[in-house]
Design an enzyme around this catalytic site. Structure first.
Site, PDB file in Angstrom:
ATOM      1  N   THR A 157       0.907   8.460 -10.607  1.00 13.59           N
ATOM      2  CA  THR A 157       2.234   7.707 -10.714  1.00 13.59           C
ATOM      3  C   THR A 157       1.922   7.130 -12.171  1.00 13.59           C
ATOM      4  OG1 THR A 157       4.142   7.362 -10.124  1.00 13.59           O
ATOM      5  CG2 THR A 157       2.344   6.362  -9.316  1.00 13.59           C
ATOM      6  N   HIS A 190      -7.399   0.421   2.505  1.00 17.94           N
ATOM      7  CA  HIS A 190      -9.054   0.044   2.236  1.00 17.94           C
ATOM      8  C   HIS A 190      -9.708   0.805   4.441  1.00 17.94           C
ATOM      9  CE1 HIS A 190     -11.657  -2.621   2.310  1.00 17.94           C
ATOM     10  NE2 HIS A 190     -11.025  -3.700   1.510  1.00 17.94           N
TER      11      HIS A 190
END
Lengths: 435, 324
Positions: free
Chosen positions: A356, A408
């Protein structure tokens, strides 16, 4: 013979679409395949071509109204009838209901039930004589007929009653109807936005204007919240010197444009760099399924494109197999089609990693939200000249902040940073031929 | 278990209470020697003697007034109205004396005023009324209307044992037409508790008295059409069983309120208000009343038939409501 114009099914899972704009007025001539109206669905916005040549005889679904796929939205009279319509002229225009004075949001704010007129000419009348032109049945939007119980159930389950088919008297939604809907919410219809948190509702005393979300907006809202609930978002920021890339564009840009017929921009460089880094760290191109990590063999890079009405992420399929000009061309093509609403459903599916570009409007960097079920997203900030220290001297260099937001759950900071330093190395020491 | 009529069950209930409690006594017009116009008290005079089964002059005011006085002196009178229509002649004694004494001065007024009510027997406008609502609107009274033989016995016994005035509406159409097994032992049906006579899922029909049978007949018909009616018998109209009514409404989401009484100011209106207040968001359709029209009860049999709610009328209302 009149031809039905229907709300097309844009992809398997799309159940309804919103007519966002009629490109022709009632009574206007339209050629087969000429753009007739624009729609907005959960997946894409698109321009819909006319199924036949003739005169747009009647519009049944107004702008900003949402109807189920295969609903008849208009009738086109064939060549023969065209004259008849012309002769009667006046009533036809009366059919086009929306009073121009009314602002669109006000119309859309009412829950809109598909008017009965829309259902009537469905499959039972395969050959319908010219649609009744003289007394224009006013398209009734507005009230969805139900009952206190149905409204309560709808509130408790956050159901938009406009989506429920009523089988009661005059199309009224009964308990039976809404229970059936809850039992099988048309697989297609995306679950409405998560119920508002209690207490989260704000009360404004100042005057407000209520504008319902477009299907695209709803979809974005759902996806963003779902992603936040799914992944353990962490962002890491790298600063990358763009001197080499700026030089290449300056040196090769003209030649590139001559050869390939398109401008040499930064985006394909970032896509290529990401692909290089993904090859070394394939976990960035994976997804999580339960307790498994699913590695994707293809690298399909989604490119977020901002639109006036929202955001769409077309995908460069099998980007890993494309050379530099191939990527550049695909990126350009997808962006163009996104802005002109010509993307197909396939164009926006199957992404494995997303890039993006918050820098377009000058942002230094952002911390993007992962596009599920992917596990990472790369944000590219604005490229600008900044003072940097080189060999103990202050130098002026074109710099950019790159941000990686990663999941994560499966990617640790060390891996993410190694991935990013690989991107940085590719960009700062660009070696690949771009022509 | 012996099979007996609604009337026999009622007599047995009174009989047992007379045997159980010497303070219980009967008074009314022609209840002794003649055994009552409908023979509810037949055999009582012979069994309990003229001191406990008292034939009175034709004066409802005197009957109720004497009953109130006797109750204040510690007796438990059961006063018969030959037809409940005539209770109007004793109206002041009922609503201003019996109903208010306990509230105003403290003493209990354990009286029962009972008698035949309702139409269907071509009795004409003065012998067919369902005038229960005159008393449902009077705080201080309890109003009971049994629909079954079992309840006729159980409720009259509960009414006699109650420490304050109970107006007991028997249904004359059921007196000899309804035959059921009724236990011979002592039991009471507590006041204020409705009974679900038939379980259903689509529409709750709330009713009482003879209309319970009309509702059950309609439910039987409609079952064949795949429409499931639940039938609730209120049994006591004041105080009525809010909880059972609301439970049925919540279960079925649609409701028909049925009574033989005329429409305006009838029990159905009261229940409709309750449902609108407490179960509005459980409703999947309008609250529907099936009642007699606002006219006197006609004497002409065809007109009376037209006047009374029937299973056909209930079924038609149910079909329309189901489609809503």
């Amino acid at each position: 013979m009149p031809t039905k114009v229907i709300m097309p099914q844009m992809g398997e899972s799309v159940a309804e679409g919103t007519v966002t704009k009629w490109l022709k007025k009632v009574g206007a001539r339209v050629e087969r395949d000429e753009p007739l109206f624009e729609i907005s669905t959960d997946k894409v916005d698109a321009e819909i071509p006319s199924p036949a040549s003739g005169v747009l005889a009647k519009i049944l679904v107004r702008e900003n109204e949402t109807v189920a796929v295969n609903t008849v939205v208009a009738w086109i009279d064939g060549e023969a009838e065209a004259e008849a319509v012309g002769a009667e002229g006046a009533p036809a225009t009366a059919v086009e209901a929306p009073p121009p004075a009314l602002p669109a949001p006000a119309l859309a704010a009412q829950p809109s039930a598909p008017p009965p007129a829309v259902h009537a000419p469905a499959p039972s009348h395969p050959v319908m004589p010219a649609p009744p032109l003289a007394p224009p049945a006013p398209t009734v939007t507005g009230k969805v007929r139900s009952s206190p119980l149905v409204r309560r159930i709808a509130r408790e389950h956050n159901v938009d009653l406009a989506r429920v088919r009523g089988t009661g008297l005059g199309g009224r939604i009964s308990k039976k109807d809404i229970l059936a809907y809850l039992a099988h919410p048309a697989a297609a219809v995306p679950a409405a936005a998560p119920p508002p948190q209690p207490g989260a509702r704000m009360v404004f005393s100042a005057p407000t204007e209520v504008v319902p979300m477009t299907p695209m907006r709803r979809q974005i809202a759902e996806h963003m919240m779902a992603s936040k609930h799914t992944s353990a978002h962490v962002s890491t920021v790298f600063e990358v010197e763009m001197t080499r890339i700026v030089e290449i564009i300056a040196r090769r840009g003209e030649e590139f444009e001559r050869r390939h017929g398109l401008k040499l921009t930064y985006t394909p460089f970032f896509v290529r760099a990401a692909i290089e880094a993904i090859k070394e760290f394939p976990i960035l191109n994976s997804s999580v399924e339960g307790t498994n990590i699913v590695y994707k063999r293809d690298v399909n890079i989604g490119i977020a494109v901002a639109l006036e009405t929202g955001l769409i992420v077309p995908v460069v399929k099998r980007a890993g197999e494309k050379n530099f000009p191939g990527i550049a061309r695909t990126v350009r093509d997808l962006a163009d089609r996104a802005r002109t609403k010509h993307l197909s459903v396939d164009d926006v599916q199957g992404g494995t990693f997303t890039i993006t570009n918050p820098g377009v409007f000058g942002g230094l960097f952002g911390t993007p939200i992962i596009n599920q079920p992917q596990v990472a997203i790369l944000g590219v900030g604005a490229i600008e000249k900044r003072p940097v220290v080189r060999h103990d001297a202050i130098a002026i260099r074109p710099m950019v902040y790159l941000v990686l937001t990663f999941d994560h759950r499966i990617i640790d900071g060390a891996v993410a940073d190694q991935f990013m330093s690989r991107i940085k190395a590719v960009l700062e020491n660009w070696e690949e031929a771009v022509l | 278990m012996p099979v007996m009529t609604y009337l026999d069950a009622l007599r047995q209930g009174i009989w047992e209470e007379m045997e159980r409690d010497p303070s219980v006594f009967l008074l009314g017009e022609d209840i002794g020697v003649y055994g009552g116009a409908f023979k509810v008290t037949a055999g009582m005079l012979e069994k309990f003697g003229p001191e406990r089964v008292i034939d009175t002059p034709i004066s409802e005011s005197a009957i109720v007034g004497a009953a109130v006085g006797a109750a204040l002196m510690g007796l438990r009178p059961v006063a018969e109205m030959q037809f409940m229509d005539f209770i109007s002649c004793g109206f002041n004694q009922v609503v201003n004396m019996a109903a208010k004494i306990h509230y105003r001065w403290g003493p209990k007024v354990p009286i029962v005023i009972r008698g035949p009510s309702g139409a269907g027997v071509h009795g004409g406008p003065f012998h067919s009324q369902s005038n229960e609502m005159w008393f449902v609107h009077t705080p201080g009274l309890k109003v009971v209307a049994p629909a079954t033989a079992y309840d006729a016995k159980g409720l009259i016994k509960a009414a006699i044992r109650d420490d304050n005035p109970v107006i007991f509406f028997e249904h004359k159409f059921l007196y000899r037409r309804l035959k059921e097994e009724v236990p011979e032992e002592d039991y009471v049906v507590p006041l204020g508790q409705a009974a679900v006579r038939r379980e259903g899922t689509d529409i709750a029909v709330i009713t009482y008295g003879a209309m319970v049978w009309t509702a059950l007949e309609a439910a039987e018909q409609l079952e064949k059409e795949g429409l499931s009616l639940e039938v609730v018998d209120l049994r006591t109209l004041l105080p009525y069983d809010e909880q059972t009514v609301l439970e049925s409404v919540r279960k079925c989401s649609k409701v028909i309120l049925l009574h033989e009484d005329t429409r305006t100011g009838g029990m159905a209106g009261e229940l409709a208000a309750l449902i609108a207040e407490k179960a509005f968001e459980d409703l999947d359709g309008p609250i529907v009343r099936v009642t007699a029209p606002d006219t006197p009860v006609p004497y002409s049999p065809p007109l009376e038939e037209y006047f009374l709610p029937s299973a056909q009328k209930v079924a038609a209302a149910a079909r329309a409501l189901a489609e809503y």
